[in-house]
Design an enzyme around this catalytic site. Structure first.
Site, PDB file in Angstrom:
ATOM      1  N   LYS A  54       0.804  -1.177   0.007  1.00 19.87           N
ATOM      2  CA  LYS A  54       0.442   0.012  -0.058  1.00 19.87           C
ATOM      3  C   LYS A  54       0.561   1.211  -0.033  1.00 19.87           C
ATOM      4  CE  LYS A  54      -4.900  -1.370   1.453  1.00 19.87           C
ATOM      5  NZ  LYS A  54      -4.514  -2.536   2.023  1.00 19.87           N
ATOM      6  N   GLU A 205      -9.858 -14.089  -3.202  1.00 18.50           N
ATOM      7  CA  GLU A 205     -10.634 -13.366  -1.969  1.00 18.50           C
ATOM      8  C   GLU A 205     -10.799 -14.264  -0.386  1.00 18.50           C
ATOM      9  OE1 GLU A 205     -13.895 -10.709  -3.242  1.00 18.50           O
ATOM     10  OE2 GLU A 205     -14.584 -12.831  -4.437  1.00 18.50           O
ATOM     11  N   GLY A 209     -15.811 -13.557   2.347  1.00 15.52           N
ATOM     12  CA  GLY A 209     -16.721 -12.944   1.574  1.00 15.52           C
ATOM     13  C   GLY A 209     -16.438 -12.249   0.050  1.00 15.52           C
ATOM     14  N   ASP A 211     -17.802 -11.116  -2.805  1.00 12.38           N
ATOM     15  CA  ASP A 211     -17.724  -9.616  -3.428  1.00 12.38           C
ATOM     16  C   ASP A 211     -17.857 -10.016  -4.934  1.00 12.38           C
ATOM     17  OD1 ASP A 211     -16.297  -8.364  -1.344  1.00 12.38           O
ATOM     18  OD2 ASP A 211     -16.465  -7.106  -2.988  1.00 12.38           O
ATOM     19  N   SER A 305       0.954 -10.006  -0.684  1.00  7.81           N
ATOM     20  CA  SER A 305       1.259  -8.069  -0.615  1.00  7.81           C
ATOM     21  C   SER A 305       2.053  -8.291   0.643  1.00  7.81           C
ATOM     22  CB  SER A 305      -0.619  -8.300  -0.949  1.00  7.81           C
ATOM     23  OG  SER A 305      -1.576  -9.147   0.215  1.00  7.81           O
TER      24      SER A 305
HETATM   25  C1  LIG Z   1      -5.113  -3.656   1.284  1.00  5.21           C
HETATM   26  C2  LIG Z   1      -4.626  -4.755   1.336  1.00  5.21           C
HETATM   27  C3  LIG Z   1      -4.838  -6.059   0.127  1.00  5.21           C
HETATM   28  C4  LIG Z   1      -6.228  -5.722  -0.488  1.00  5.21           C
HETATM   29  O1  LIG Z   1      -6.337  -4.524  -1.479  1.00  5.21           O
HETATM   30  P1  LIG Z   1      -7.075  -3.976  -2.407  1.00  5.21           P
HETATM   31  O2  LIG Z   1      -6.468  -2.787  -3.230  1.00  5.21           O
HETATM   32  O3  LIG Z   1      -7.442  -3.096  -1.612  1.00  5.21           O
HETATM   33  O4  LIG Z   1      -8.029  -5.158  -3.841  1.00  5.21           O
HETATM   34  C5  LIG Z   1      -4.196  -7.372   0.299  1.00  5.21           C
HETATM   35  N1  LIG Z   1      -3.226  -7.830   1.133  1.00  5.21           N
HETATM   36  C6  LIG Z   1      -3.082  -6.841   1.648  1.00  5.21           C
HETATM   37  C7  LIG Z   1      -1.807  -7.273   3.201  1.00  5.21           C
HETATM   38  C8  LIG Z   1      -3.714  -5.414   2.602  1.00  5.21           C
HETATM   39  O5  LIG Z   1      -3.174  -4.462   3.427  1.00  5.21           O
END
Ligand SMILES: *Cc1c(COP(=O)(O)O)cnc(C)c1O
Length: 319
Positions: A54, A205, A209, A211, A305
């Site tokens: 992020k 996902e 959830g 969606d 992520s």
């Molecule tokens: C925010 C986040 C996601 C999901 O990302 P989106 O852009 O909302 O789809 C996945 N993994 C981590 C660690 C996150 O902080």
């Protein structure tokens, strides 16, 4: 409506992030390859600044502020990684930041956000509408609101992770990406279609959830109640307007993973690869193992992520 981001926007974001974001490593594991019968390439955003991808979207969005926006500051709402991403990016760019967090957000995340110098304003998530509250604050203070996923600059920034992955390892047959509101998946889609056009692209996902999967099948954004899952980074109720447009055009399918599968993946990463990946970060690998894809002999990219999980909590989960 702003216009949808393109791969050129991802490239421009990469130039802005250069020297500020880490170029995270792509790690391999022979054990994982043997387990799944394919070649796996893990893009380790758990090693990104503030512990998740992020930072990319946050820093890119704030870098584009004009002088007046920089002076008035940025506003964001988040209980998790987006809060820290905006707070850190704002500090690096000398922009004042205000973050709206729910009263019951984890203490550690609130402290980390304050630690980066942001003002934290708490609200009662059961009584107050956070979107209305943030619009009110943004108007009163003249601040620019940067949402966690549904913004072209955020999406373009998130796309730089997959861009680096393809640059480092070449084209792939399959790419698996965790999915919440779709910032990471839509950005990854732009990079995938530009750099590895034949690659199958899947969002993953939490099972609790789905969606995103429902939305893709239905051809419109489906809203669900906040899902109960360990994957706190993907507890979103719906995709965004912008993210959905990019996802529906470029993503092959959306898969799901259960909490049990996420914990199993966390344990694998800790034991075999000596690293901490947060539950949401494990979605891609859990799906590679369990979603029934035919991966035999293929080159498979998996975006890990993030790695932000309280260590005591981590211990409880993997025990
Ligand atoms: C925010 C986040 C996601 C999901 O990302 P989106 O852009 O909302 O789809 C996945 N993994 C981590 C660690 C996150 O902080």
């Amino acid at each position: 409506m702003l216009s949808l981001p393109t791969y050129d926007d991802v490239s421009a974001a990469a130039a802005r992030l250069s020297g500020h974001a880490h170029r995270t490593p792509v790690l391999r594991s022979t054990t994982a390859d043997q387990l799944l019968g394919c070649e796996l390439f893990f893009k380790c955003e758990n090693f990104q600044r503030m512990g998740a991808f992020k930072f990319r979207g946050g820093f890119n969005a704030l870098s584009k502020f004009d002088a007046a926006q920089r002076k008035a500051g940025v506003l964001a709402f988040s209980s998790g990684n987006h809060a820290q991403a905006i707070a850190l990016s704002a500090r690096l760019l000398g922009i004042p930041a205000t973050i709206l967090m729910p009263l019951d957000a984890p203490r550690a995340k609130m402290d980390a956000t304050r630690g980066y110098g942001a003002e934290v304003i708490t609200f009662d998530r059961y009584k107050e509408d956070r979107e209305a509250l943030s619009r009110k604050l943004a108007t009163e203070r003249g601040m620019t609101l940067i949402p966690p996923f549904d913004h072209p600059d955020v999406m373009a920034g998130q796309g730089t992770a997959a861009k680096e992955l393809f640059e480092d390892v070449g084209e792939l047959d399959v790419l698996l990406v965790p999915l919440g509101g779709g910032g990471l998946l839509s950005g990854s889609a732009l990079s995938t279609r530009a750099l590895s056009p034949r690659c199958k692209l899947y969002g993953v996902e939490p099972e609790a959830g789905d969606d995103g999967r429902q939305s893709l099948r239905k051809g419109e954004i489906v809203n669900i109640p906040t899902p109960q899952t360990l994957a706190d980074g993907a507890q979103t109720q719906h995709l965004g307007q912008y993210t959905f447009e990019v996802i529906r055009k470029n993503v092959d399918d959306i898969l799901v993973a259960s909490d049990t599968q996420l914990v199993e993946a966390m344990r694998f990463f800790a034991e075999r690869m000596k690293m901490i990946v947060e539950p949401t970060g494990c979605l891609g690998f859990a799906a590679a193992r369990h979603a029934g894809l035919d991966l035999a002999g293929k080159r498979v990219g998996v975006i890990l992520s993030g790695g932000n999980v309280d260590v005591a909590r981590f211990g409880e989960l993997v025990r």
